[in-house]
Design a protein around this motif. Sequence first.
Motif: not given
Length: 138
Positions: A37-43, A17-35
């Motif tokens: 389970s580990i999830v990755v959320v990229c915006n 995700l960083i390689t493909a989209y990291g330079t795009l506007e408003r890029f964020t990448l988060e790893r969190e625990r949800l219920h």
Amino acid sequence: MDIICEMREPEPLERTLITAYGTLERFTLERERLHGSIVVVCNFRFESWPVEIFAQNRPVTQQNAYKHMVVEQRILKRLGPEFREHVRSLKRSGVKTEPAFAGLLGLTGDPYAALLDMHDWSEAKLERFLVHKGFENA
């Protein structure tokens, strides 16, 4: 645009995700625990489109995000283009999808949980609910 993915391990996906989209506007990448389970959320924004990629270590059809989309599609199918435009208008003003649906449907409490509960409703129960809420296109 929401994209739901199944992942095995977060690190390889995060690198991609960083390689493909990291330079795009408003890029964020988060790893969190949800219920539990580990999830990755990229915006990011692609041209004028806000994009969210949500990944979890479970099949897509078992993920809550997928179940939300299924019930939202069922509702949109029943209520038609006018309701769809109301949802889009709220989204353009910054409201996330599930809270937009919940607000328009008069759901109380956690909008994510409320829509998730509706996923397993029969078509008849969904229709009764929509009619009860005053939606004539149901």
